[in-house]
Motif scaffolding. Structure first.
Motif, PDB file in Angstrom:
ATOM      1  N   ARG A   1       0.833  -1.207   0.000  1.00  0.00           N
ATOM      2  CA  ARG A   1       0.000   0.000   0.000  1.00  0.00           C
ATOM      3  C   ARG A   1       0.867   1.256   0.000  1.00  0.00           C
ATOM      4  N   ARG A   2       2.001   1.189   0.666  1.00  0.00           N
ATOM      5  CA  ARG A   2       2.916   2.330   0.661  1.00  0.00           C
ATOM      6  C   ARG A   2       3.439   2.585  -0.759  1.00  0.00           C
ATOM      7  N   ALA A   3       3.742   1.508  -1.473  1.00  0.00           N
ATOM      8  CA  ALA A   3       4.183   1.669  -2.864  1.00  0.00           C
ATOM      9  C   ALA A   3       3.071   2.257  -3.723  1.00  0.00           C
ATOM     10  N   LEU A   4       1.832   1.829  -3.501  1.00  0.00           N
ATOM     11  CA  LEU A   4       0.707   2.375  -4.256  1.00  0.00           C
ATOM     12  C   LEU A   4       0.554   3.871  -4.010  1.00  0.00           C
ATOM     13  N   LEU A   5       0.736   4.295  -2.753  1.00  0.00           N
ATOM     14  CA  LEU A   5       0.640   5.724  -2.442  1.00  0.00           C
ATOM     15  C   LEU A   5       1.734   6.504  -3.163  1.00  0.00           C
ATOM     16  N   ALA A   6       2.957   5.968  -3.161  1.00  0.00           N
ATOM     17  CA  ALA A   6       4.052   6.647  -3.857  1.00  0.00           C
ATOM     18  C   ALA A   6       3.771   6.746  -5.359  1.00  0.00           C
ATOM     19  N   LEU A   7       3.205   5.686  -5.936  1.00  0.00           N
ATOM     20  CA  LEU A   7       2.891   5.704  -7.361  1.00  0.00           C
ATOM     21  C   LEU A   7       1.772   6.698  -7.666  1.00  0.00           C
ATOM     22  N   ALA A   8       0.741   6.726  -6.805  1.00  0.00           N
ATOM     23  CA  ALA A   8      -0.352   7.685  -7.004  1.00  0.00           C
ATOM     24  C   ALA A   8       0.147   9.119  -6.859  1.00  0.00           C
ATOM     25  N   ASP A   9       1.050   9.337  -5.912  1.00  0.00           N
ATOM     26  CA  ASP A   9       1.621  10.669  -5.726  1.00  0.00           C
ATOM     27  C   ASP A   9       2.400  11.102  -6.964  1.00  0.00           C
TER      28      ASP A   9
ATOM     29  N   ALA B   1       1.174  14.191  -9.512  1.00  0.00           N
ATOM     30  CA  ALA B   1       2.043  15.331  -9.781  1.00  0.00           C
ATOM     31  C   ALA B   1       2.274  15.506 -11.281  1.00  0.00           C
ATOM     32  N   ARG B   2       2.467  14.429 -11.990  1.00  0.00           N
ATOM     33  CA  ARG B   2       2.718  14.514 -13.428  1.00  0.00           C
ATOM     34  C   ARG B   2       1.462  14.928 -14.192  1.00  0.00           C
ATOM     35  N   LEU B   3       0.300  14.457 -13.743  1.00  0.00           N
ATOM     36  CA  LEU B   3      -0.948  14.878 -14.382  1.00  0.00           C
ATOM     37  C   LEU B   3      -1.185  16.365 -14.208  1.00  0.00           C
ATOM     38  N   ARG B   4      -0.963  16.856 -12.980  1.00  0.00           N
ATOM     39  CA  ARG B   4      -1.181  18.284 -12.729  1.00  0.00           C
ATOM     40  C   ARG B   4      -0.178  19.136 -13.486  1.00  0.00           C
ATOM     41  N   ALA B   5       1.057  18.654 -13.582  1.00  0.00           N
ATOM     42  CA  ALA B   5       2.081  19.419 -14.293  1.00  0.00           C
ATOM     43  C   ALA B   5       1.785  19.497 -15.793  1.00  0.00           C
ATOM     44  N   SER B   6       1.158  18.459 -16.325  1.00  0.00           N
ATOM     45  CA  SER B   6       0.865  18.437 -17.758  1.00  0.00           C
ATOM     46  C   SER B   6      -0.546  18.913 -18.081  1.00  0.00           C
ATOM     47  N   GLY B   7      -1.323  19.299 -17.049  1.00  0.00           N
ATOM     48  CA  GLY B   7      -2.666  19.804 -17.276  1.00  0.00           C
ATOM     49  C   GLY B   7      -3.620  18.758 -17.799  1.00  0.00           C
ATOM     50  N   GLN B   8      -3.542  17.531 -17.254  1.00  0.00           N
ATOM     51  CA  GLN B   8      -4.393  16.448 -17.715  1.00  0.00           C
ATOM     52  C   GLN B   8      -5.151  15.814 -16.546  1.00  0.00           C
ATOM     53  N   ILE B   9      -6.226  15.117 -16.877  1.00  0.00           N
ATOM     54  CA  ILE B   9      -6.982  14.353 -15.896  1.00  0.00           C
ATOM     55  C   ILE B   9      -7.128  12.919 -16.413  1.00  0.00           C
ATOM     56  N   ALA B  10      -7.287  11.992 -15.490  1.00  0.00           N
ATOM     57  CA  ALA B  10      -7.446  10.579 -15.835  1.00  0.00           C
ATOM     58  C   ALA B  10      -8.866  10.138 -15.524  1.00  0.00           C
TER      59      ALA B  10
ATOM     60  N   ALA C   1     -13.391  12.045 -13.389  1.00  0.00           N
ATOM     61  CA  ALA C   1     -12.019  12.198 -13.861  1.00  0.00           C
ATOM     62  C   ALA C   1     -11.260  13.138 -12.929  1.00  0.00           C
ATOM     63  N   THR C   2      -9.991  12.800 -12.660  1.00  0.00           N
ATOM     64  CA  THR C   2      -9.257  13.570 -11.663  1.00  0.00           C
ATOM     65  C   THR C   2      -7.769  13.581 -11.969  1.00  0.00           C
ATOM     66  N   GLN C   3      -7.085  14.499 -11.296  1.00  0.00           N
ATOM     67  CA  GLN C   3      -5.624  14.573 -11.321  1.00  0.00           C
ATOM     68  C   GLN C   3      -5.072  14.645  -9.899  1.00  0.00           C
ATOM     69  N   HIS C   4      -5.913  14.403  -8.901  1.00  0.00           N
ATOM     70  CA  HIS C   4      -5.543  14.586  -7.507  1.00  0.00           C
ATOM     71  C   HIS C   4      -5.030  13.283  -6.893  1.00  0.00           C
ATOM     72  N   THR C   5      -3.917  13.388  -6.190  1.00  0.00           N
ATOM     73  CA  THR C   5      -3.261  12.222  -5.608  1.00  0.00           C
ATOM     74  C   THR C   5      -4.185  11.445  -4.692  1.00  0.00           C
TER      75      THR C   5
ATOM     76  N   SER D   1       6.812  -6.481  -8.134  1.00  0.00           N
ATOM     77  CA  SER D   1       6.682  -5.090  -8.568  1.00  0.00           C
ATOM     78  C   SER D   1       5.208  -4.726  -8.658  1.00  0.00           C
ATOM     79  N   ILE D   2       4.940  -3.430  -8.553  1.00  0.00           N
ATOM     80  CA  ILE D   2       3.589  -2.902  -8.712  1.00  0.00           C
ATOM     81  C   ILE D   2       3.660  -1.734  -9.682  1.00  0.00           C
ATOM     82  N   ALA D   3       2.776  -1.741 -10.674  1.00  0.00           N
ATOM     83  CA  ALA D   3       2.688  -0.645 -11.636  1.00  0.00           C
ATOM     84  C   ALA D   3       1.299  -0.025 -11.547  1.00  0.00           C
ATOM     85  N   LEU D   4       1.232   1.278 -11.687  1.00  0.00           N
ATOM     86  CA  LEU D   4      -0.039   1.996 -11.666  1.00  0.00           C
ATOM     87  C   LEU D   4      -0.107   2.869 -12.909  1.00  0.00           C
ATOM     88  N   ARG D   5      -1.241   2.808 -13.591  1.00  0.00           N
ATOM     89  CA  ARG D   5      -1.410   3.552 -14.835  1.00  0.00           C
ATOM     90  C   ARG D   5      -2.655   4.427 -14.761  1.00  0.00           C
ATOM     91  N   ALA D   6      -2.523   5.680 -15.171  1.00  0.00           N
ATOM     92  CA  ALA D   6      -3.653   6.590 -15.309  1.00  0.00           C
ATOM     93  C   ALA D   6      -4.159   6.475 -16.745  1.00  0.00           C
TER      94      ALA D   6
END
Length: 355
Positions: free
Chosen positions: A205-213, A217-226, A250-254, A277-282
Motif C-alpha cells: 500500500r505504501r508503494a501504491l501511495l508513492a505511485l499515485a503521488d 504530480a505529473r498529471l497536474r504538471a501536464s494539465g491532464q486528468i485521468a 475524472a481527476t488529477q488529484h493524488t 513489482s507494482i505498476a499503476l497507470r492513469a
C-alpha cells in the motif's frame, strides 16, 4: 466443440530495457507494420494479425515470427517471447508460457487447440481471477477441459449470465477479438520494483501511495486528468494480475488516485503474496479544463486538495524532495520506478529518494 478460426495471430511480449529510449515503442510499431498494417501495441508487447502476411512473405506464421524477433533484437536489442495461434486469447496464453527468445506456435486445428488448451489451469483463461478460480475449484473445475465439459447454463448459474457465457466460449477456444491498429488513448504509467519479493501488505500500500503521488504530480504538471486507473502486480513466479477501475469522476488529484488504487488492490484479495513489482497507470487522459467535480457539503474533502496545491508550488520551487506524503517517510529505502507516457512508452527511470 472447438472450431478453427482461419486466422494466424501473433502475440509478442517485449523485454524493454529500463533505460529505453522514449521513441523505442514507436520504432517497434514501425517494424511490425513492415510486415502487416494490422499491428496493435499493448502495455507490455504487441498483437499482430499475420493472416494476410503469410502469402506476401511466402513464409508461414512461425517463419514470420522468427523474422520479427530477429529484427527486434538486431535493430533495437529488444528480446521477446512470442505465441502464435488462431485467436488473440490462445496466442496470449501461449506467449505467457514461452521463455524470452523463444516462440510457441499452436496449429489451427481442433486437435492442436484441444491438446494445448484443455490441460491448462482454469485461472489462465482471461477474466478468471483468484476468486473465480477458487469458486470453480469448489465444484471440481480445475482445468480448462473441466470447464469445457460443463453445460453453459451451469456456468451461468455459478457466475452470472454474461461471465458464464464468456467462460464457456473461452474454454472452447472461441475468441472473436480483433486486432485493432488504432493507437490506444494516451496514458501515464509508473512502476515500483521492490528490492526483494515483498510479502508485507503495508509495503504494498505504501508503494501504491508513492505511485499515485507520482502520477498525480505529473498529471497536474501536464494539465491532464485521468478517467480510470489500472494496477498491475507482478509476483515472484513472474505471473501478473492486472485490474482496472473507472473513477467516479475524472481527476488529477493524488488522494483520489490513491483511493482508487487501494480499492483495486483490496479487490484482489492478496494474502501473503510475494510481490516483485507494482505498476499503476492513469488511463484515458483528457485536458484538465474538461474536468467536472461533484459538489460536496463536507469541507474536509477540500483540505487535501488545498494542501496538494501548496505542495505542488513548493516542489516546483525547491524540488520534489521537499514535501511528500507522511506515510512515505517511514523508510529511507529509495523506491525505484519506471515511468511511461503517451500510450505507455518508456521515457525515463527516475528513482524517488525519501528522506
Amino acid at each position: 466443440m472447438i472450431m478453427m478460426s482461419g486466422r494466424r495471430i501473433l502475440r509478442l511480449s517485449f523485454d524493454l530495457p529500463p533505460d529505453a529510449d522514449a521513441e523505442l515503442p514507436e520504432r517497434l510499431r514501425r517494424l511490425l507494420e513492415d510486415f502487416t498494417p494490422r499491428a496493435q501495441l499493448l502495455e507490455d508487447g504487441a498483437l499482430v494479425d499475420l493472416t494476410g502476411a503469410t502469402r506476401w512473405w511466402q513464409r508461414d506464421a512461425r517463419g514470420i515470427t522468427e523474422l520479427v524477433q530477429l529484427r527486434a533484437l538486431a535493430y533495437f536489442g529488444v528480446r521477446s517471447s512470442a505465441g502464435v495461434a488462431g485467436t488473440p486469447m490462445l496466442a496470449a496464453m501461449a506467449c505467457a508460457l514461452t521463455p524470452l527468445g523463444r516462440r510457441t506456435v499452436i496449429d489451427d486445428s481442433p486437435e492442436a487447440i484441444s491438446a494445448f488448451l484443455r490441460p491448462r489451469p482454469v485461472r489462465e483463461l482471461p477474466g478468471v481471477g483468484g476468486k473465480t478460480a477458487a469458486l470453480l475449484g469448489e465444484y471440481g473445475l480445475h482445468t480448462v477441459g473441466d470447464v469445457a465439459d460443463v453445460p453453459q447454463q451451469t456456468l451461468q448459474r455459478l457466475l452470472g449470465a454474461r461471465a458464464g457465457r464468456a467462460l464457456h466460449e473461452h474454454a472452447r477456444g472461441h475468441d472473436t477479438t480483433v486486432v485493432d491498429p488504432t493507437p490506444a488513448p494516451a496514458s501515464l504509467s509508473t512502476e515500483h520494483r521492490f528490492p526483494r519479493d515483498e510479502l508485507d501488505p503495508a509495503e504494498h500500500r505504501r508503494a501504491l501511495l508513492a505511485l499515485a503521488d507520482d502520477l498525480g504530480a505529473r498529471l497536474r504538471a501536464s494539465g491532464q486528468i485521468a478517467t480510470g486507473v489500472t494496477c498491475t502486480i507482478r509476483y515472484a513466479d513472474l505471473s501478473a494480475t492486472r485490474r482496472s477501475r473507472t473513477l467516479p469522476e475524472a481527476t488529477q488529484h493524488t488522494v483520489l488516485l490513491a483511493r482508487a488504487a487501494y480499492a483495486v488492490y483490496d479487490s484482489l484479495g492478496l494474502q501473503r503474496a510475494r510481490v516483485r513489482s507494482i505498476a499503476l497507470r492513469a488511463d484515458v487522459l483528457r485536458p484538465a479544463d474538461r474536468a467536472a467535480r461533484q459538489l460536496t457539503l463536507d469541507a474536509g474533502d477540500d483540505k487535501p486538495l488545498v494542501i496538494e496545491a501548496v505542495a505542488d508550488r513548493a516542489r516546483a520551487r525547491y524540488g520534489r524532495q521537499v514535501l511528500y506524503p507522511a506515510a512515505l517517510a517511514i523508510s529511507s529505502r529509495p523506491p525505484s520506478a519506471r515511468q511511461w507516457d503517451r500510450g505507455d512508452r518508456p521515457d525515463d527511470a527516475r528513482g524517488r529518494r525519501v528522506t
